[in-house]
Design a protein around this motif. Structure first.
Motif, PDB file in Angstrom:
ATOM      1  N   LEU A 133       0.836  -1.189   0.000  1.00  0.00           N
ATOM      2  CA  LEU A 133       0.000   0.000   0.000  1.00  0.00           C
ATOM      3  C   LEU A 133       0.874   1.243   0.000  1.00  0.00           C
ATOM      4  O   LEU A 133       1.989   1.232   0.532  1.00  0.00           O
ATOM      5  CB  LEU A 133      -0.908   0.023   1.232  1.00  0.00           C
ATOM      6  CG  LEU A 133      -1.987  -1.062   1.306  1.00  0.00           C
ATOM      7  CD1 LEU A 133      -2.693  -1.010   2.648  1.00  0.00           C
ATOM      8  CD2 LEU A 133      -2.983  -0.893   0.171  1.00  0.00           C
ATOM      9  N   GLY A 134       0.364   2.320  -0.600  1.00  0.00           N
ATOM     10  CA  GLY A 134       1.133   3.552  -0.638  1.00  0.00           C
ATOM     11  C   GLY A 134       0.257   4.773  -0.783  1.00  0.00           C
ATOM     12  O   GLY A 134      -0.928   4.679  -1.125  1.00  0.00           O
ATOM     13  N   VAL A 135       0.863   5.935  -0.518  1.00  0.00           N
ATOM     14  CA  VAL A 135       0.172   7.223  -0.620  1.00  0.00           C
ATOM     15  C   VAL A 135       1.135   8.266  -1.152  1.00  0.00           C
ATOM     16  O   VAL A 135       2.297   8.328  -0.739  1.00  0.00           O
ATOM     17  CB  VAL A 135      -0.346   7.695   0.760  1.00  0.00           C
ATOM     18  CG1 VAL A 135      -0.824   9.145   0.690  1.00  0.00           C
ATOM     19  CG2 VAL A 135      -1.472   6.802   1.256  1.00  0.00           C
ATOM     20  N   TYR A 136       0.644   9.097  -2.087  1.00  0.00           N
ATOM     21  CA  TYR A 136       1.334  10.348  -2.404  1.00  0.00           C
ATOM     22  C   TYR A 136       0.271  11.407  -2.679  1.00  0.00           C
ATOM     23  O   TYR A 136      -0.306  11.486  -3.742  1.00  0.00           O
ATOM     24  CB  TYR A 136       2.366  10.196  -3.522  1.00  0.00           C
ATOM     25  CG  TYR A 136       1.972   9.561  -4.842  1.00  0.00           C
ATOM     26  CD1 TYR A 136       2.038  10.297  -6.024  1.00  0.00           C
ATOM     27  CD2 TYR A 136       1.619   8.216  -4.919  1.00  0.00           C
ATOM     28  CE1 TYR A 136       1.736   9.713  -7.248  1.00  0.00           C
ATOM     29  CE2 TYR A 136       1.319   7.623  -6.137  1.00  0.00           C
ATOM     30  CZ  TYR A 136       1.375   8.377  -7.302  1.00  0.00           C
ATOM     31  OH  TYR A 136       1.079   7.801  -8.521  1.00  0.00           O
ATOM     32  N   ALA A 137       0.037  12.201  -1.645  1.00  0.00           N
ATOM     33  CA  ALA A 137      -1.025  13.204  -1.671  1.00  0.00           C
ATOM     34  C   ALA A 137      -0.578  14.468  -2.389  1.00  0.00           C
ATOM     35  O   ALA A 137       0.620  14.708  -2.591  1.00  0.00           O
ATOM     36  CB  ALA A 137      -1.442  13.536  -0.235  1.00  0.00           C
TER      37      ALA A 137
END
Length: 308
Positions: free
Chosen positions: A232-236
């Protein structure tokens, strides 16, 4: 539950190109530097790697007819994608540590516009990008996907390409409700389809930090129930709330003043706690933000849980 090293993704290419003085205007957006002054693209990649990013994304997001026009895409699309791949690979190869090159496959017919989706046209556009990028990339990153249909088109275009697929969805900027894609489809449904289609990582990008943790929690539950081993990952992004009728990059949106490196670090800690093992930034998140993550997040908390 397996433990893996936390990996830092780069930040927003378009705003970094603008900041360092690269040619930059609408409608070409980040593709203009690729066309007129590719040395700036290399400099931007190098800045993110120097800041601590160990995953960099090819500057192919705007190499689509929506930004460069149908005629230019038909004549130069694959060649520009090839250039984007070569520049990312050069920046990666200059670093002593291994740097992963992610081949950016954007929404083919306009960001935040699932209503404009056309399957066959999307597949054709992606195939043009893939033809230029394939020899340079380690993973495929289908990013800012507003609908499940957009992801299905990417998968059809990729066919039997051997590099792993990562899928990144963009979310409605609405707190306090079930997390949904910009198509209004539930995140849980989208993650389920992404896993069934073979995605090795599911991420969320180009949405406000405030909506990311809820999406991660939904994704983690789906992945656990399916028994898959998916990161899982995030780049807002650093935009203010974007309306459901907006079109990403149609205008130069203001950047929030409350999302400096310290604030973004605080948000990133919540994503890691929710299971993210890949963290970076999207529009408006620069090398200074990634450097803060590298110093305070990556170096002090090198492992995070990944549910399988």
């Amino acid at each position: 539950m397996t433990r893996v090293n936390l990996r830092l993704l780069d930040g927003g290419m378009g705003r970094e190109l603008q900041r360092i003085g690269a040619p930059f205007r609408q409608p070409e957006w980040s593709a203009l530097a690729l066309i007129e002054a590719p040395e700036y693209v290399l400099r931007a990649h190098q800045a993110f790697v120097a800041a601590g990013a160990r995953i960099i994304t090819t500057n192919s997001y705007a190499v689509v007819p929506f930004h460069i026009g149908d005629e230019r895409f038909a004549e130069q699309g694959s060649a520009l994608a090839d250039l984007a791949g070569r520049l990312a690979r050069q920046a990666a190869s200059e670093n002593a540590d291994a740097v992963t090159v992610a081949g950016s496959l954007p929404p083919a017919l306009g960001s935040y516009r699932p209503d404009l989706f056309d399957h066959q046209r999307s597949v054709a556009i992606h195939r043009g990008l893939i033809a230029g990028l394939r020899v340079h990339v380690d993973v495929w990153l289908a990013e800012t996907q507003s609908s499940i249909a957009e992801v299905r088109a990417v998968v059809e275009a990729l066919g039997t390409e051997p590099a792993p697929l990562w899928v990144s969805f963009t979310l409605l900027d609405e707190e306090g409700r079930e997390p949904r894609l910009r198509s209004n489809e539930p995140v849980a449904d989208a993650v389920g389809v992404a896993v069934e289609l073979g995605a090795k990582a599911v991420l969320f990008n180009c949405s406000q930090p405030e909506v990311m943790a809820a999406a991660l929690n939904e994704a983690r539950i789906v992945i656990e129930n399916l028994g898959g081993a998916v990161e899982l990952g995030v780049y807002a992004n650093a935009f203010p709330p974007v309306s459901a009728n907006a079109e990403a990059n149609s205008t130069l949106l203001e950047i929030r003043r409350d999302l400096g490196p310290d604030s973004y670090l605080d948000w990133s800690k919540t994503w890691v706690a929710a299971g993210a093992s890949i963290v970076g930034g999207c529009c408006g998140i620069g090398p200074e933000h990634i450097a803060s993550l590298h110093v305070h997040l990556h170096d002090q908390n090198t492992e995070v849980p990944v549910h399988e």
